[in-house]
Write a protein that holds these residues in place. Structure first.
Motif, PDB file in Angstrom:
ATOM      1  N   VAL A   1     -29.303  25.720  32.283  1.00 25.56           N
ATOM      2  CA  VAL A   1     -29.721  27.010  31.722  1.00 25.56           C
ATOM      3  C   VAL A   1     -28.652  28.066  31.971  1.00 25.56           C
ATOM      4  CG1 VAL A   1     -31.470  28.827  31.818  1.00 25.56           C
ATOM      5  CG2 VAL A   1     -32.165  26.416  31.984  1.00 25.56           C
ATOM      6  N   ILE A   2     -28.096  28.084  33.180  1.00 23.64           N
ATOM      7  CA  ILE A   2     -27.028  29.043  33.501  1.00 23.64           C
ATOM      8  C   ILE A   2     -25.835  28.805  32.590  1.00 23.64           C
ATOM      9  CG2 ILE A   2     -25.393  29.777  35.277  1.00 23.64           C
ATOM     10  CD1 ILE A   2     -28.254  30.706  35.759  1.00 23.64           C
TER      11      ILE A   2
ATOM     12  N   GLN B   1     -24.311  31.665  30.100  1.00 22.64           N
ATOM     13  CA  GLN B   1     -22.931  32.136  30.203  1.00 22.64           C
ATOM     14  C   GLN B   1     -22.183  32.037  28.885  1.00 22.64           C
ATOM     15  OE1 GLN B   1     -21.481  31.496  34.750  1.00 22.64           O
ATOM     16  NE2 GLN B   1     -21.697  29.624  33.565  1.00 22.64           N
ATOM     17  N   GLN B   2     -22.742  31.337  27.906  1.00 17.21           N
ATOM     18  CA  GLN B   2     -22.130  31.318  26.589  1.00 17.21           C
ATOM     19  C   GLN B   2     -22.355  32.632  25.846  1.00 17.21           C
ATOM     20  OE1 GLN B   2     -23.394  27.818  24.412  1.00 17.21           O
ATOM     21  NE2 GLN B   2     -23.311  26.548  26.265  1.00 17.21           N
TER      22      GLN B   2
ATOM     23  N   SER C   1     -23.904  41.634  32.044  1.00 15.83           N
ATOM     24  CA  SER C   1     -23.389  42.427  30.930  1.00 15.83           C
ATOM     25  C   SER C   1     -23.678  41.757  29.584  1.00 15.83           C
ATOM     26  CB  SER C   1     -21.888  42.640  31.087  1.00 15.83           C
ATOM     27  OG  SER C   1     -21.186  41.437  31.139  1.00 15.83           O
ATOM     28  N   ARG C   2     -23.398  42.470  28.519  1.00 15.88           N
ATOM     29  CA  ARG C   2     -23.827  42.043  27.190  1.00 15.88           C
ATOM     30  C   ARG C   2     -23.066  40.825  26.687  1.00 15.88           C
ATOM     31  NH1 ARG C   2     -28.583  44.704  26.115  1.00 15.88           N
ATOM     32  NH2 ARG C   2     -28.193  44.957  23.899  1.00 15.88           N
ATOM     33  N   TRP C   3     -23.253  40.595  25.424  1.00 19.72           N
ATOM     34  CA  TRP C   3     -22.731  39.380  24.781  1.00 19.72           C
ATOM     35  C   TRP C   3     -21.226  39.223  24.956  1.00 19.72           C
ATOM     36  CZ3 TRP C   3     -26.312  36.398  22.060  1.00 19.72           C
ATOM     37  CH2 TRP C   3     -27.549  36.984  21.846  1.00 19.72           C
ATOM     38  N   HIS C   4     -20.809  37.975  25.004  1.00 18.78           N
ATOM     39  CA  HIS C   4     -19.379  37.694  24.940  1.00 18.78           C
ATOM     40  C   HIS C   4     -18.847  38.169  23.604  1.00 18.78           C
ATOM     41  CE1 HIS C   4     -18.834  35.485  28.559  1.00 18.78           C
ATOM     42  NE2 HIS C   4     -19.640  34.495  28.233  1.00 18.78           N
ATOM     43  N   SER C   5     -17.608  38.563  23.587  1.00 16.19           N
ATOM     44  CA  SER C   5     -16.983  38.938  22.306  1.00 16.19           C
ATOM     45  C   SER C   5     -16.504  37.690  21.584  1.00 16.19           C
ATOM     46  CB  SER C   5     -15.784  39.852  22.589  1.00 16.19           C
ATOM     47  OG  SER C   5     -14.855  39.223  23.429  1.00 16.19           O
TER      48      SER C   5
ATOM     49  N   LEU D   1     -33.605  29.622  23.257  1.00 15.56           N
ATOM     50  CA  LEU D   1     -32.882  29.282  24.475  1.00 15.56           C
ATOM     51  C   LEU D   1     -33.248  27.876  24.944  1.00 15.56           C
ATOM     52  CD1 LEU D   1     -30.865  30.446  26.502  1.00 15.56           C
ATOM     53  CD2 LEU D   1     -32.794  31.361  27.792  1.00 15.56           C
ATOM     54  N   ALA D   2     -34.517  27.503  24.799  1.00 15.47           N
ATOM     55  CA  ALA D   2     -34.943  26.151  25.164  1.00 15.47           C
ATOM     56  C   ALA D   2     -34.256  25.112  24.284  1.00 15.47           C
ATOM     57  CB  ALA D   2     -36.462  26.027  25.049  1.00 15.47           C
ATOM     58  N   THR D   3     -34.150  25.396  22.973  1.00 14.59           N
ATOM     59  CA  THR D   3     -33.477  24.479  22.062  1.00 14.59           C
ATOM     60  C   THR D   3     -32.017  24.296  22.470  1.00 14.59           C
ATOM     61  OG1 THR D   3     -34.941  25.080  20.238  1.00 14.59           O
ATOM     62  CG2 THR D   3     -32.820  24.081  19.667  1.00 14.59           C
ATOM     63  N   ARG D   4     -31.333  25.396  22.797  1.00 17.59           N
ATOM     64  CA  ARG D   4     -29.931  25.312  23.192  1.00 17.59           C
ATOM     65  C   ARG D   4     -29.754  24.601  24.537  1.00 17.59           C
ATOM     66  NH1 ARG D   4     -30.483  29.236  19.694  1.00 17.59           N
ATOM     67  NH2 ARG D   4     -28.725  30.033  18.463  1.00 17.59           N
TER      68      ARG D   4
END
Length: 378
Positions: free
Chosen positions: A116-117, A121-122, A374-378, A340-343
């Motif tokens: 899950v982590i 982190q993606q 922090s927010r989404w990765h760029s 998130l569960a699917t991923r």
């Protein structure tokens, strides 16, 4: 086959991407022996061993039955998550109290949480791992371990004041802290590395703030001091306790604050100030020479006669929050638990167990903190 192409794959495609380690992980999480799993799936225990050793690959029908018996989607066994590199060993306490199956289940939960982590982190920047690099002699004396604790306090910017919230401090420095699910209530707190991060697992049976703080600091001691040490040694456990005691309350301050006799009114004040149990404070007073042997024994006897929990409850245990914060932040951007569960290639019930393990119930309905993560990765 890439992770993205296997998620949602049909059983036949999942067979082609079958990962033996995932079967071992699932079996240990469900606390099933190879023989028990074989009975549920109509194969032999030898066949299960061959699947886990990559000596054979299950057919689509067998994989479907394995998934059904283990209550997991077939994608779980072909999701592309490798076994995480785990430097060192897990530091379990009370090895004689728990069975190997119980410890395997707790470690399996850790690896499931690591999945899950890895997915989180993606999309989000979790706190960077920032831990002091300690170098103590071997064998280490108590003074060496206490010095390491003071060095760690300095690295964490604590000065000589009490630690406001041990669990939040560790999370802010990149350690993943989780509460074990109720199924693992016989397993005490322990620590282990999964991939590039150390994880600390708190016992669900200890709803006591002072004990949770001591447990977290104890496991931090293992993480910082015992990278390659073989777990289970009473010497290592004593070192971790010495580290935790000094980390929570440095001798330079506590020695002058402890009463010279068993003044429980004053000890209760110090319990609230330092977030340590009365037992821990009296023990520290004894190790520092404030209390002689007979005073120490009398104090411990009085506390033992009073039973558990000891008087002066500080409230519920410190709870982790970073996973819950991350999931709520993703939800605010439109990614719900189902996605998130699917991923993560796991049923939503299992994902919810991981999220609950990393969520502070007191903050469940609060908005996500802007500082964590922090927010989404760029």
């Amino acid at each position: 086959m890439s992770r993205a192409s296997t998620r949602g794959a049909a059983p036949a495609l999942a067979v082609a991407a079958f990962q033996p380690n995932a079967l071992t992980l699932a079996r240990r999480w469900r606390r099933m022996s190879k023989k028990q799993l074989a009975v549920h799936t109509g194969v032999t225990a030898a066949a299960v061993s061959q699947y886990e050793l990559a000596q054979a690959r299950p057919s689509a029908g067998v994989l479907g039955r394995l998934a059904l018996a283990l209550a997991l989607p077939v994608e779980f066994f072909a999701a592309g998550f490798p076994t995480p590199a785990t430097p060192g060993h897990a530091h379990f306490r009370s090895l004689r109290v728990t069975t190997q199956a119980e410890r395997d289940q707790a470690l399996a939960f850790g690896e499931i949480a690591w999945r899950v982590i890895d997915v989180l982190q993606q999309y989000l920047h979790l706190p960077e791992l920032r831990l002091p690099q300690l170098d103590i002699p071997e064998p280490a004396t108590a003074a060496d371990v206490e010095g390491a604790a003071i060095e760690s306090r300095t690295a964490f910017g604590l000065g000589d004041e009490p630690v406001p919230h041990v669990t939040r401090l560790l999370e802010s420095h990149g350690i993943i802290v989780l509460t074990l699910p109720d199924a693992s209530d016989r397993v005490d707190a322990f620590s282990h590395w999964y991939g590039q991060r150390p994880f600390i697992f708190a016992s669900p049976g200890k709803n006591d703030k002072a004990r949770s703080r001591m447990d977290a600091a104890h496991e931090l001691g293992h993480i910082l001091l015992h990278h390659d040490a073989e777990p289970g040694s009473q010497i290592l456990e004593r070192q971790a306790t010495t580290f935790a005691s000094q980390f929570l309350a440095p001798t330079s301050r506590l020695r002058d604050e402890l009463p010279g006799r068993l003044d429980f009114d004053r000890l209760h004040e110090l319990k609230r100030r330092w977030g340590m149990s009365l037992k821990a404070l009296i023990y520290r007073g004894h190790t520092m020479g404030v209390y002689r042997d007979h005073t120490y024994r009398r104090g411990m006897t009085l506390l033992a006669d009073g039973g558990y929990p000891e008087p002066g409850d500080l409230g519920p245990r410190e709870a982790p929050s970073i996973v819950g914060q991350a999931v709520r932040l993703l939800a605010s951007d439109g990614m719900q638990l189902g996605a998130l569960a699917t991923r993560s290639a796991m049923p939503i019930e299992l994902l919810e167990a991981v999220v609950a393990a990393g969520t502070d119930p007191a903050e469940f309905n609060a908005p996500p903190e802007s500082t964590n993560p922090s927010r989404w990765h760029s």
